[in-house]
Design a protein around this motif. Structure first.
Motif, mmCIF file in Angstrom:
data_model
loop_
_atom_site.group_PDB
_atom_site.id
_atom_site.type_symbol
_atom_site.label_atom_id
_atom_site.label_comp_id
_atom_site.label_asym_id
_atom_site.label_seq_id
_atom_site.Cartn_x
_atom_site.Cartn_y
_atom_site.Cartn_z
ATOM 1 N N ILE A 16 -9.219 3.333 -6.916
ATOM 2 C CA ILE A 16 -8.011 2.641 -7.386
ATOM 3 C C ILE A 16 -8.246 2.075 -8.777
ATOM 4 O O ILE A 16 -7.427 2.235 -9.679
ATOM 5 N N GLU A 17 -9.400 1.440 -8.971
ATOM 6 C CA GLU A 17 -9.699 0.848 -10.274
ATOM 7 C C GLU A 17 -9.775 1.931 -11.356
ATOM 8 O O GLU A 17 -9.194 1.797 -12.432
ATOM 9 N N ARG A 18 -10.488 2.997 -11.055
ATOM 10 C CA ARG A 18 -10.626 4.082 -12.018
ATOM 11 C C ARG A 18 -9.248 4.630 -12.398
ATOM 12 O O ARG A 18 -8.965 4.913 -13.557
ATOM 13 N N PHE A 19 -8.388 4.775 -11.399
ATOM 14 C CA PHE A 19 -7.046 5.297 -11.638
ATOM 15 C C PHE A 19 -6.231 4.353 -12.533
ATOM 16 O O PHE A 19 -5.610 4.771 -13.505
ATOM 17 N N ILE A 20 -6.243 3.058 -12.212
ATOM 18 C CA ILE A 20 -5.429 2.087 -12.959
ATOM 19 C C ILE A 20 -5.801 2.076 -14.430
ATOM 20 O O ILE A 20 -4.939 1.986 -15.302
ATOM 21 N N TYR A 21 -7.095 2.192 -14.720
ATOM 22 C CA TYR A 21 -7.560 2.054 -16.102
ATOM 23 C C TYR A 21 -7.666 3.391 -16.832
ATOM 24 O O TYR A 21 -8.133 3.442 -17.966
ATOM 25 N N ALA A 22 -7.245 4.497 -16.192
ATOM 26 C CA ALA A 22 -7.490 5.826 -16.750
ATOM 27 C C ALA A 22 -6.683 6.130 -18.015
ATOM 28 O O ALA A 22 -7.066 6.994 -18.790
ATOM 29 N N GLY A 23 -5.556 5.436 -18.244
ATOM 30 C CA GLY A 23 -4.869 5.606 -19.520
ATOM 31 C C GLY A 23 -3.416 6.059 -19.434
ATOM 32 O O GLY A 23 -2.649 5.890 -20.377
ATOM 33 N N ASN A 24 -3.030 6.654 -18.305
ATOM 34 C CA ASN A 24 -1.633 7.096 -18.153
ATOM 35 C C ASN A 24 -1.273 7.048 -16.666
ATOM 36 O O ASN A 24 -0.970 8.052 -16.055
ATOM 37 N N ALA A 25 -1.344 5.845 -16.115
ATOM 38 C CA ALA A 25 -1.250 5.691 -14.664
ATOM 39 C C ALA A 25 0.105 5.123 -14.245
ATOM 40 O O ALA A 25 0.546 4.104 -14.762
ATOM 41 N N THR A 26 0.752 5.810 -13.324
ATOM 42 C CA THR A 26 1.968 5.279 -12.694
ATOM 43 C C THR A 26 1.666 5.102 -11.216
ATOM 44 O O THR A 26 1.174 6.021 -10.568
ATOM 45 N N PHE A 27 1.929 3.915 -10.698
ATOM 46 C CA PHE A 27 1.602 3.669 -9.293
ATOM 47 C C PHE A 27 2.497 2.601 -8.697
ATOM 48 O O PHE A 27 3.142 1.828 -9.411
ATOM 49 N N THR A 28 2.526 2.588 -7.371
ATOM 50 C CA THR A 28 3.338 1.629 -6.620
ATOM 51 C C THR A 28 2.440 0.898 -5.639
ATOM 52 O O THR A 28 1.609 1.520 -4.984
ATOM 53 N N ILE A 29 2.583 -0.411 -5.589
ATOM 54 C CA ILE A 29 1.887 -1.152 -4.548
ATOM 55 C C ILE A 29 2.920 -1.729 -3.584
ATOM 56 O O ILE A 29 4.005 -2.150 -3.985
ATOM 57 N N VAL A 30 2.562 -1.685 -2.307
ATOM 58 C CA VAL A 30 3.468 -2.142 -1.257
ATOM 59 C C VAL A 30 2.755 -3.198 -0.428
ATOM 60 O O VAL A 30 1.614 -2.999 0.002
ATOM 61 N N SER A 31 3.409 -4.311 -0.212
ATOM 62 C CA SER A 31 2.862 -5.341 0.663
ATOM 63 C C SER A 31 3.252 -5.048 2.101
ATOM 64 O O SER A 31 4.434 -4.890 2.416
ATOM 65 N N ASN A 32 2.244 -4.943 2.960
ATOM 66 C CA ASN A 32 2.533 -4.736 4.389
ATOM 67 C C ASN A 32 3.197 -5.943 5.018
ATOM 68 O O ASN A 32 3.905 -5.831 6.006
ATOM 69 N N LYS A 33 2.925 -7.108 4.446
ATOM 70 C CA LYS A 33 3.464 -8.341 5.022
ATOM 71 C C LYS A 33 4.947 -8.495 4.729
ATOM 72 O O LYS A 33 5.728 -8.833 5.604
ATOM 73 N N THR A 34 5.306 -8.275 3.465
ATOM 74 C CA THR A 34 6.683 -8.564 3.058
ATOM 75 C C THR A 34 7.522 -7.308 2.852
ATOM 76 O O THR A 34 8.734 -7.395 2.656
ATOM 77 N N SER A 35 6.858 -6.116 2.869
ATOM 78 C CA SER A 35 7.501 -4.841 2.536
ATOM 79 C C SER A 35 7.996 -4.798 1.097
ATOM 80 O O SER A 35 8.701 -3.880 0.711
ATOM 81 N N LYS A 36 7.655 -5.814 0.311
ATOM 82 C CA LYS A 36 7.998 -5.781 -1.114
ATOM 83 C C LYS A 36 7.167 -4.716 -1.797
ATOM 84 O O LYS A 36 6.034 -4.463 -1.419
ATOM 85 N N ARG A 37 7.741 -4.095 -2.832
ATOM 86 C CA ARG A 37 6.949 -3.143 -3.582
ATOM 87 C C ARG A 37 7.188 -3.282 -5.083
ATOM 88 O O ARG A 37 8.252 -3.688 -5.525
ATOM 89 N N PHE A 38 6.142 -2.946 -5.831
ATOM 90 C CA PHE A 38 6.203 -2.995 -7.284
ATOM 91 C C PHE A 38 5.672 -1.675 -7.823
ATOM 92 O O PHE A 38 4.661 -1.166 -7.338
ATOM 93 N N THR A 39 6.350 -1.151 -8.825
ATOM 94 C CA THR A 39 5.887 0.066 -9.494
ATOM 95 C C THR A 39 5.481 -0.272 -10.923
ATOM 96 O O THR A 39 6.202 -0.983 -11.624
ATOM 97 N N TYR A 40 4.310 0.229 -11.308
ATOM 98 C CA TYR A 40 3.750 -0.092 -12.618
ATOM 99 C C TYR A 40 3.467 1.175 -13.396
ATOM 100 O O TYR A 40 3.236 2.244 -12.816
#
Ligand SMILES: [Zn+2]
Length: 150
Positions: A16-40
């Motif tokens: 995950i870390e390698r992916f985030i810092y790779a230079g052209n990363a699009t990703f979504t994180i989802v909270s299991n608790k709240t079902s909220k999600r963010f795309t970066y």
């Protein structure tokens, strides 16, 4: 956003870390608790050489997942584990706090169990479509995976 995105989960915190810092990363994180999600979208500077450590962080804030991104702040590849707001960042937004918390945890080798991490099946470094199963698992194509090894 289509459900297709949600097939491409990364589990391993190092990947995950390698992916985030790779230079052209699009990703979504989802909270299991709240079902909220963010795309970066986390990208390096245009027209800069490969060695810049700055990664600009934008968050999806509108209906168009190609264009509706808001600048939050930046990450540094040589000081991983936290978000930097700078002068133009938005440290008070929930999305800022969420990614700050995420990069802090994965940098310590923890993948928070209440959180799921998904890439958009594009290489986190060059943006090309991923097809090989081992590439989909890490979010990096074979050539870029060799360049961004940790
Ligand atoms: Zn690539």
């Amino acid at each position: 956003m289509s459900c297709e995105v949600f097939k491409y989960q990364i589990i391993d915190p190092k990947s995950i870390e390698r992916f985030i810092y790779a230079g052209n990363a699009t990703f979504t994180i989802v909270s299991n608790k709240t079902s909220k999600r963010f795309t970066y979208r986390v990208t390096k500077m245009h027209n800069m050489n490969d060695t810049s450590s700055v990664r600009f962080v934008k968050m999806l804030t509108g209906p168009d997942n190609e264009t509706n991104y808001t600048y939050l702040g930046y990450l540094l590849t040589d000081h991983k584990g936290m978000m930097y707001a700078g002068k133009k960042g938005s440290p008070n937004l929930v999305g800022f706090k969420a990614i700050d918390w995420l990069v802090g945890n994965i940098h310590l080798g923890r993948n928070p169990e209440q959180l799921e991490f998904y890439h958009a099946n594009k290489c986190g470094a060059c943006g090309r479509l991923l097809t090989a199963p081992e590439s989909i698992e890490t979010g990096l194509g074979p050539i870029c995976a060799n360049k961004h090894h940790v």
